[in-house]
Motif scaffolding. Structure first.
Motif, mmCIF file in Angstrom:
data_model
loop_
_atom_site.group_PDB
_atom_site.id
_atom_site.type_symbol
_atom_site.label_atom_id
_atom_site.label_comp_id
_atom_site.label_asym_id
_atom_site.label_seq_id
_atom_site.Cartn_x
_atom_site.Cartn_y
_atom_site.Cartn_z
ATOM 1 N N LEU A 69 0.858 -1.312 -0.002
ATOM 2 C CA LEU A 69 0.032 0.047 0.100
ATOM 3 C C LEU A 69 0.864 1.306 0.131
ATOM 4 N N VAL A 70 2.069 1.301 0.703
ATOM 5 C CA VAL A 70 2.990 2.370 0.870
ATOM 6 C C VAL A 70 3.406 2.792 -0.390
ATOM 7 N N SER A 71 3.524 1.847 -1.434
ATOM 8 C CA SER A 71 4.323 2.126 -2.683
ATOM 9 C C SER A 71 3.356 2.795 -3.437
ATOM 10 N N ARG A 72 1.874 2.622 -3.156
ATOM 11 C CA ARG A 72 1.131 3.029 -4.425
ATOM 12 C C ARG A 72 0.003 4.043 -3.762
ATOM 13 N N PHE A 73 -0.046 4.373 -2.393
ATOM 14 C CA PHE A 73 -1.080 5.291 -1.916
ATOM 15 C C PHE A 73 -0.534 6.310 -1.147
ATOM 16 N N ASP A 74 -1.262 7.425 -1.141
ATOM 17 C CA ASP A 74 -0.872 8.784 -0.356
ATOM 18 C C ASP A 74 -1.493 8.588 0.772
ATOM 19 N N ALA A 75 -0.898 8.949 2.018
ATOM 20 C CA ALA A 75 -1.197 8.893 3.286
ATOM 21 C C ALA A 75 -2.350 9.829 3.549
ATOM 22 N N ASN A 76 -2.347 10.872 3.129
ATOM 23 C CA ASN A 76 -3.387 12.159 3.157
ATOM 24 C C ASN A 76 -4.593 11.620 2.543
ATOM 25 N N SER A 77 -4.544 10.983 1.432
ATOM 26 C CA SER A 77 -5.695 10.446 0.829
ATOM 27 C C SER A 77 -6.326 9.464 1.886
ATOM 28 N N TYR A 78 -5.698 8.714 2.342
ATOM 29 C CA TYR A 78 -5.869 7.357 3.378
ATOM 30 C C TYR A 78 -6.901 8.019 4.325
ATOM 31 N N VAL A 79 -6.449 9.073 4.771
ATOM 32 C CA VAL A 79 -6.876 9.867 6.015
ATOM 33 C C VAL A 79 -8.331 10.352 5.270
ATOM 34 N N VAL A 80 -8.261 10.992 4.251
ATOM 35 C CA VAL A 80 -9.580 11.772 3.798
ATOM 36 C C VAL A 80 -10.630 10.613 3.540
ATOM 37 N N LEU A 81 -10.298 9.595 2.764
ATOM 38 C CA LEU A 81 -11.276 8.568 2.473
ATOM 39 C C LEU A 81 -11.720 7.791 3.780
ATOM 40 N N THR A 82 -10.825 7.390 4.572
ATOM 41 C CA THR A 82 -11.305 6.857 6.097
ATOM 42 C C THR A 82 -12.087 7.679 6.807
ATOM 43 N N GLU A 83 -11.796 8.904 6.920
ATOM 44 C CA GLU A 83 -13.010 9.768 7.513
ATOM 45 C C GLU A 83 -14.254 9.980 6.694
ATOM 46 N N ALA A 84 -14.060 9.994 5.553
ATOM 47 C CA ALA A 84 -15.293 9.807 4.894
ATOM 48 C C ALA A 84 -16.249 8.843 5.009
ATOM 49 N N LEU A 85 -15.597 7.415 5.241
ATOM 50 C CA LEU A 85 -16.335 6.363 5.549
ATOM 51 C C LEU A 85 -16.759 6.420 7.096
ATOM 52 N N MET A 86 -15.796 6.836 7.861
ATOM 53 C CA MET A 86 -16.340 7.122 9.487
ATOM 54 C C MET A 86 -17.813 8.020 9.209
ATOM 55 N N SER A 87 -17.678 8.869 8.501
ATOM 56 C CA SER A 87 -18.999 9.867 8.385
ATOM 57 C C SER A 87 -20.156 9.207 7.600
ATOM 58 N N HIS A 88 -19.870 8.228 7.165
ATOM 59 C CA HIS A 88 -20.997 7.717 6.324
ATOM 60 C C HIS A 88 -22.250 7.415 7.458
ATOM 61 N N ASP A 89 -23.308 8.093 6.769
ATOM 62 C CA ASP A 89 -24.819 7.923 7.487
ATOM 63 C C ASP A 89 -25.666 8.442 6.517
ATOM 64 N N VAL A 90 -26.648 7.812 6.028
ATOM 65 C CA VAL A 90 -27.593 8.053 4.785
ATOM 66 C C VAL A 90 -28.392 8.942 5.400
ATOM 67 N N ALA A 91 -28.703 8.921 6.859
ATOM 68 C CA ALA A 91 -29.867 9.748 7.358
ATOM 69 C C ALA A 91 -29.497 11.307 7.489
ATOM 70 N N ARG A 92 -28.024 11.582 7.270
ATOM 71 C CA ARG A 92 -27.831 12.951 7.439
ATOM 72 C C ARG A 92 -28.396 13.820 6.330
ATOM 73 N N GLY A 93 -29.524 14.706 6.539
ATOM 74 C CA GLY A 93 -30.061 15.570 5.608
ATOM 75 C C GLY A 93 -31.279 15.006 5.566
ATOM 76 N N HIS A 94 -31.639 13.833 5.900
ATOM 77 C CA HIS A 94 -33.102 13.220 5.557
ATOM 78 C C HIS A 94 -33.766 13.084 6.838
ATOM 79 N N GLY A 95 -33.607 13.611 7.963
ATOM 80 C CA GLY A 95 -33.995 13.605 9.256
ATOM 81 C C GLY A 95 -33.684 12.276 9.958
ATOM 82 N N SER A 96 -33.836 11.032 9.284
ATOM 83 C CA SER A 96 -33.631 9.569 10.071
ATOM 84 C C SER A 96 -33.205 8.626 8.913
ATOM 85 N N MET A 97 -32.735 7.517 9.267
ATOM 86 C CA MET A 97 -32.573 6.366 8.614
ATOM 87 C C MET A 97 -33.699 6.152 7.926
ATOM 88 N N GLN A 98 -34.954 6.084 8.459
ATOM 89 C CA GLN A 98 -36.150 5.896 7.808
ATOM 90 C C GLN A 98 -36.564 6.679 6.682
#
Length: 382
Positions: A284-313
């Motif tokens: 991974l180190v040979s092909r990936f940028d550390a900052n991108s790893y942080v950005v995409l990991t934190e994007a996945l941490m924030s994953h919540d389809v309910a955001r902006g729609h009131g609730s998951m339902q």
């Protein structure tokens, strides 16, 4: 050497001339300025993407494939000499048959494989680095909708992906239900759980603690945070596999002639499982940028389809016109099958979960995806 094509969003004649070819070659689309979900704005976002097959006259055969965390747009080989990460699943005569479907894959914004990310230059030519905005999966699909517009795709026949890619596929359907006919979500959930966030936080923390991280602004330095990124990958990879698989493959065996139990004054050697994790980190180190790893990991941490729609339902209630296939890996210990079952039950039209049987855990969505071929051909790719 790979061939790349640069395309401007507003230049329709260039797009017509490109004719979406050749297969599996990286192209670039300038989507223009974009304001992120958090309110931050960049003056220009470029998406790196690849296509396979031919878009039909009514643009009804388009399939969007979303990559996982450290994946990219190179899903299948095509005209490139480089193997794709889902070769055998996407391609001529494969489950996602590129002789029938026009397949599109885009590198997620914030990544490091063709799309604008922290390593990309700002208008003055300096890498964005620590100034790159916090990115969400909603940001990803909103930008990908601009790519669909530019390609002349009003409605996707299918959006599909696994892990982070599954979250992106689901978010596509939630954000643009009128633009998705079928949605395939494999080894993913409607929101990241506390445990998933905890594993992810440990990975981003260790990258930031690397002295070479330099607060995210290391691009002009002699050293990059390889050690932190490598440890993050080791942590992640343990969650991608199962204890049983590691025991069967490696057990307590030493790596070659190395002696893990050190004598007086001697350096300790490695167990085979340590060597395996070292190898995964180095790759991974040979092909990936550390900052991108942080950005995409934190994007996945924030994953919540309910955001902006009131609730998951409220969010999932928007999906009444979308046909779903939910898949899970039976041995997954990162995205538990119970979470896939909850998603399937919560849809407006509840469905069964289709299982990939694999001893290896979460990564089964990559290695054993062909187990879903029959049900995909019967229910989705008809």
């Amino acid at each position: 050497m790979s061939v790349e094509a640069d395309v401007d969003l507003y230049d329709s004649e260039t797009f017509a001339a490109l004719d979406y070819a050749p297969d599996g070659i990286l192209k670039h689309l300038n989507t223009g300025a974009y304001t992120f979900e958090t309110g931050a704005t960049l003056p220009q976002i470029v998406l790196g993407y690849e296509t396979w097959g031919t878009l039909n006259k009514d643009a009804s055969n388009a399939v969007f494939v979303a990559h996982a965390l450290t994946g990219d747009s190179h899903v299948a080989q095509g005209a490139s000499s480089e193997a794709g990460w889902w070769d055998g699943f996407v391609g001529p005569g494969q489950t996602v048959d590129t002789e029938r479907y026009f397949v599109v894959a885009a590198n997620m914004v914030g990544g490091c494989s063709g799309s604008t990310g922290p390593a990309s230059p700002d208008p003055n030519g300096k890498a964005w680095g620590s100034r790159f905005p916090f990115t969400t999966i909603k940001d990803s699909v909103r930008l990908e909708s601009r790519l669909a517009d530019a390609l002349g795709i009003k409605v996707w026949h299918t959006v599909l992906g696994g892990s982070l890619g599954g979250a992106r596929a689901l978010e596509w359907a939630v954000e643009f239900p009128e633009r998705v006919r079928n949605c395939v979500v494999v080894a993913a959930t409607a929101e990241s759980s506390a445990e998933q966030i905890a594993f992810a936080q440990a990975q981003t923390a260790v990258i930031r603690l690397d002295p070479d991280f330099a607060g995210g602004d290391y691009y002009e330095n002699e050293r990059v945070p390889s050690a932190g990124l490598g440890i993050a990958r080791r942590i992640a990879h343990i969650t991608y596999r199962t204890a049983a698989e590691l025991d069967v493959r490696f057990g307590r065996a030493a790596q070659g002639a190395e002696e893990p139990v050190a004598g007086p004054g001697k350096g300790r050697g490695r167990y085979q499982v340590e060597s395996y994790l070292d190898h995964q980190a180095d790759k991974l180190v040979s092909r990936f940028d550390a900052n991108s790893y942080v950005v995409l990991t934190e994007a996945l941490m924030s994953h919540d389809v309910a955001r902006g729609h009131g609730s998951m339902q409220g969010a999932l209630g928007r999906l009444g016109g979308v046909r779903f296939l939910v898949g899970a890996v039976d041995s997954d210990r990162l995205y538990w099958p119970e979470q896939s079952e909850l998603l399937a039950r919560s849809l407006p039209d509840p469905c069964n979960v289709h299982y990939i049987t694999s001893p290896i855990g979460h990564d089964g969505f990559l290695t054993d995806i062909e187990q879903l071929r029959e049900v995909l051909n019967r229910e989705i790719l008809t």
